[in-house]
Design a protein around this motif. Structure first.
Motif, PDB file in Angstrom:
ATOM      1  N   THR A  67       0.831  -1.213   0.000  1.00  0.00           N
ATOM      2  CA  THR A  67       0.000   0.000   0.000  1.00  0.00           C
ATOM      3  C   THR A  67       0.863   1.259   0.000  1.00  0.00           C
ATOM      4  OG1 THR A  67      -0.208   0.017   2.429  1.00  0.00           O
ATOM      5  CG2 THR A  67      -1.886  -1.176   1.181  1.00  0.00           C
ATOM      6  N   ILE A  68       2.006   1.194   0.663  1.00  0.00           N
ATOM      7  CA  ILE A  68       2.922   2.346   0.649  1.00  0.00           C
ATOM      8  C   ILE A  68       3.393   2.605  -0.777  1.00  0.00           C
ATOM      9  CG2 ILE A  68       5.202   3.164   1.375  1.00  0.00           C
ATOM     10  CD1 ILE A  68       4.704   1.675   4.045  1.00  0.00           C
ATOM     11  N   ARG A  69       3.749   1.544  -1.485  1.00  0.00           N
ATOM     12  CA  ARG A  69       4.190   1.684  -2.869  1.00  0.00           C
ATOM     13  C   ARG A  69       3.077   2.268  -3.738  1.00  0.00           C
ATOM     14  NH1 ARG A  69       5.648  -3.791  -4.534  1.00  0.00           N
ATOM     15  NH2 ARG A  69       7.139  -3.552  -2.813  1.00  0.00           N
ATOM     16  N   GLY A  70       1.837   1.857  -3.461  1.00  0.00           N
ATOM     17  CA  GLY A  70       0.710   2.359  -4.226  1.00  0.00           C
ATOM     18  C   GLY A  70       0.393   3.824  -3.959  1.00  0.00           C
ATOM     19  N   HIS A  71       0.942   4.384  -2.874  1.00  0.00           N
ATOM     20  CA  HIS A  71       0.726   5.789  -2.512  1.00  0.00           C
ATOM     21  C   HIS A  71       1.966   6.647  -2.761  1.00  0.00           C
ATOM     22  CE1 HIS A  71      -2.660   3.933  -0.423  1.00  0.00           C
ATOM     23  NE2 HIS A  71      -3.161   5.130  -0.173  1.00  0.00           N
ATOM     24  N   TRP A  72       2.935   6.123  -3.513  1.00  0.00           N
ATOM     25  CA  TRP A  72       4.226   6.809  -3.586  1.00  0.00           C
ATOM     26  C   TRP A  72       4.156   8.170  -4.268  1.00  0.00           C
ATOM     27  CZ3 TRP A  72       7.715   5.942  -0.278  1.00  0.00           C
ATOM     28  CH2 TRP A  72       8.964   6.552  -0.405  1.00  0.00           C
ATOM     29  N   GLU A  73       3.234   8.350  -5.216  1.00  0.00           N
ATOM     30  CA  GLU A  73       3.062   9.678  -5.816  1.00  0.00           C
ATOM     31  C   GLU A  73       2.746  10.718  -4.744  1.00  0.00           C
ATOM     32  OE1 GLU A  73       0.468  10.767  -9.032  1.00  0.00           O
ATOM     33  OE2 GLU A  73       0.963   8.936 -10.125  1.00  0.00           O
ATOM     34  N   ALA A  74       1.886  10.343  -3.808  1.00  0.00           N
ATOM     35  CA  ALA A  74       1.522  11.249  -2.722  1.00  0.00           C
ATOM     36  C   ALA A  74       2.720  11.501  -1.809  1.00  0.00           C
ATOM     37  CB  ALA A  74       0.360  10.662  -1.919  1.00  0.00           C
ATOM     38  N   VAL A  75       3.517  10.461  -1.583  1.00  0.00           N
ATOM     39  CA  VAL A  75       4.728  10.622  -0.766  1.00  0.00           C
ATOM     40  C   VAL A  75       5.681  11.620  -1.420  1.00  0.00           C
ATOM     41  CG1 VAL A  75       6.776   9.455   0.146  1.00  0.00           C
ATOM     42  CG2 VAL A  75       4.558   8.314   0.241  1.00  0.00           C
ATOM     43  N   GLU A  76       5.849  11.507  -2.722  1.00  0.00           N
ATOM     44  CA  GLU A  76       6.750  12.421  -3.428  1.00  0.00           C
ATOM     45  C   GLU A  76       6.294  13.871  -3.287  1.00  0.00           C
ATOM     46  OE1 GLU A  76       6.705  10.682  -7.334  1.00  0.00           O
ATOM     47  OE2 GLU A  76       8.540   9.539  -6.940  1.00  0.00           O
ATOM     48  N   ARG A  77       4.983  14.092  -3.298  1.00  0.00           N
ATOM     49  CA  ARG A  77       4.475  15.457  -3.121  1.00  0.00           C
ATOM     50  C   ARG A  77       4.775  15.955  -1.706  1.00  0.00           C
ATOM     51  NH1 ARG A  77       4.405  19.718  -2.573  1.00  0.00           N
ATOM     52  NH2 ARG A  77       2.809  21.336  -2.901  1.00  0.00           N
ATOM     53  N   LEU A  78       4.662  15.075  -0.716  1.00  0.00           N
ATOM     54  CA  LEU A  78       4.983  15.458   0.654  1.00  0.00           C
ATOM     55  C   LEU A  78       6.472  15.751   0.822  1.00  0.00           C
ATOM     56  CD1 LEU A  78       2.807  13.042   2.834  1.00  0.00           C
ATOM     57  CD2 LEU A  78       2.494  15.503   2.502  1.00  0.00           C
ATOM     58  N   GLU A 120       8.418  16.989  -1.448  1.00  0.00           N
ATOM     59  CA  GLU A 120       8.624  18.335  -2.012  1.00  0.00           C
ATOM     60  C   GLU A 120       8.194  19.403  -1.006  1.00  0.00           C
ATOM     61  OE1 GLU A 120       6.485  18.510  -5.652  1.00  0.00           O
ATOM     62  OE2 GLU A 120       7.678  16.950  -6.639  1.00  0.00           O
ATOM     63  N   ALA A 121       7.054  19.155  -0.347  1.00  0.00           N
ATOM     64  CA  ALA A 121       6.560  20.098   0.655  1.00  0.00           C
ATOM     65  C   ALA A 121       7.534  20.198   1.834  1.00  0.00           C
ATOM     66  CB  ALA A 121       5.185  19.669   1.143  1.00  0.00           C
ATOM     67  N   LYS A 122       8.138  19.081   2.175  1.00  0.00           N
ATOM     68  CA  LYS A 122       9.110  19.084   3.274  1.00  0.00           C
ATOM     69  C   LYS A 122      10.340  19.905   2.912  1.00  0.00           C
ATOM     70  CE  LYS A 122      11.791  15.971   6.254  1.00  0.00           C
ATOM     71  NZ  LYS A 122      12.182  14.563   6.521  1.00  0.00           N
ATOM     72  N   GLU A 123      10.798  19.779   1.678  1.00  0.00           N
ATOM     73  CA  GLU A 123      11.954  20.553   1.225  1.00  0.00           C
ATOM     74  C   GLU A 123      11.695  22.050   1.307  1.00  0.00           C
ATOM     75  OE1 GLU A 123      13.110  19.382  -2.669  1.00  0.00           O
ATOM     76  OE2 GLU A 123      13.684  17.338  -2.083  1.00  0.00           O
ATOM     77  N   LYS A 124      10.428  22.451   1.116  1.00  0.00           N
ATOM     78  CA  LYS A 124      10.066  23.868   1.141  1.00  0.00           C
ATOM     79  C   LYS A 124       9.652  24.346   2.538  1.00  0.00           C
ATOM     80  CE  LYS A 124       8.467  23.776  -3.665  1.00  0.00           C
ATOM     81  NZ  LYS A 124       7.283  23.913  -4.562  1.00  0.00           N
ATOM     82  N   GLY A 125       9.660  23.425   3.514  1.00  0.00           N
ATOM     83  CA  GLY A 125       9.284  23.802   4.869  1.00  0.00           C
ATOM     84  C   GLY A 125       7.797  23.843   5.124  1.00  0.00           C
ATOM     85  N   VAL A 126       7.002  23.361   4.173  1.00  0.00           N
ATOM     86  CA  VAL A 126       5.551  23.358   4.335  1.00  0.00           C
ATOM     87  C   VAL A 126       5.109  22.161   5.181  1.00  0.00           C
ATOM     88  CG1 VAL A 126       3.336  23.283   3.108  1.00  0.00           C
ATOM     89  CG2 VAL A 126       5.253  24.557   2.152  1.00  0.00           C
TER      90      VAL A 126
END
Length: 315
Positions: free
Chosen positions: A116-127, A129-135
């Motif tokens: 299930t984690i693998r199936g949600h990886w697109e969402a992880v990648e967006r998070l 990116e948000a982490k890199e920006k401090g969001v």
């Protein structure tokens, strides 16, 4: 109040975390001001950590509770998004509804395994990116399974794991409470920040509250424990126990007399959507209506979120 760091995140949280599910529409359905007042009572007592989710619909309660307060309040939220676009929408919704420009911890909700984690990886990648920006300051998963904890512990990108654990193992989808405790300890040694949920089995263990809390507080690797609170008495009781104190006898009586159960109204038409949604296998169809096996029910109330007739509630 005791405070711990969540793994390697640098985020310092109170050992008692306010679980916001219970004040929202899926359970007590408290008005915003009343629910915010319960949260503020916990914050005033030293709790600095709040757990919620998009599903819980408690962002307005939390926003009102933290309005005008000084000092850091750490907020975790979760969602079921599995695409980049879905996570973008959930992240935007949380920021706007909470009135913040960042989310402390964002979790993938109810992950079961590495699959299930693998199936949600697109969402992880967006998070990420948000982490890199401090969001977003940290990310990870919530899970009701031992396999989910072990899978998340092996993912370098994950900072935080939020597992279900309690003294009797109510709600654990796979394995025993001993298996879950071992997985939590392993994840802690791997540097993950871990805070538990359902220490009282969704309310099923209220009659043995002190023993249930003593158990989870003894587990190596748990930095904090999220506990649902819907009354002033529950806040006062939990704060006392987590501070190593004996709660006032009046407060103890108020808490100990409470019991909770899943109630299905007579107008249920047996559509089966709640049965499909139930992750613990507690719901089943009996003729033309749904029924519940209380021994399996973890009293999360998630089934109520999919009921088209609004006939399921925690009472």
């Amino acid at each position: 109040m005791q405070y711990n760091y969540l793994g390697k995140t640098g985020i310092k949280v109170s050992r008692l975390c306010f679980g916001a599910l219970t004040i929202g529409p899926l359970q007590s359905n408290l008005p915003v001001k009343e629910g915010a007042g319960i949260i503020r009572r916990a914050l005033d007592a030293g709790v600095n950590f709040i757990d919620t989710a998009e599903l819980y619909q408690t962002y307005p309660h939390i926003r009102e509770a933290i309005r005008g307060r000084s000092g850091e309040t750490v907020i975790t939220t979760k969602c079921y998004a599995y695409t980049r676009e879905g996570m973008e929408k959930s992240l935007s919704t949380a920021l706007k509804a909470l009135g913040r420009d960042y989310i402390d911890i964002f979790l993938l909700h109810e992950q079961e395994s590495e699959l299930t984690i693998r199936g949600h990886w697109e969402a992880v990648e967006r998070l990420l990116e948000a982490k890199e920006k401090g969001v977003v300051r940290a990310l990870g998963i919530s899970t009701h399974s031992v396999r989910g904890v072990r899978a998340a512990a092996a993912v370098p990108e994950f900072d935080v794991i939020h597992p279900l654990v309690n003294i009797t193992g109510i709600g654990i989808q796979d394995g025993t409470v001993e298996d879950m405790a071992a997985a939590i300890a392993e994840a802690g040694r791997a540097g993950k920040g871990i805070y538990g949920m359902k220490a009282l089995g969704g309310g099923n263990l209220i009659s043995d509250t002190r023993q249930a809390f003593d158990f989870v507080l003894s587990l190596p690797g748990l930095a904090a424990v999220a506990v649902g609170m819907r009354t002033a008495a529950e806040v006062d009781y939990n704060v006392a126990v987590f501070n190593g104190l004996t709660p006032d006898s009046r407060v103890q009586r108020l808490v100990n007399v409470q019991s909770r159960r899943l109630h299905i109204e007579d107008w249920c038409r047996g559509c089966g959507q709640c049965v499909e949604r139930c992750g613990s296998g507690a719901l089943f169809l009996d003729g033309d209506r749904a029924r519940v096996n209380p021994e399996l029910c973890r009293l999360c109330g998630y089934c109520g979120s999919v009921c088209p007739e609004f006939c399921i509630k925690i009472i």
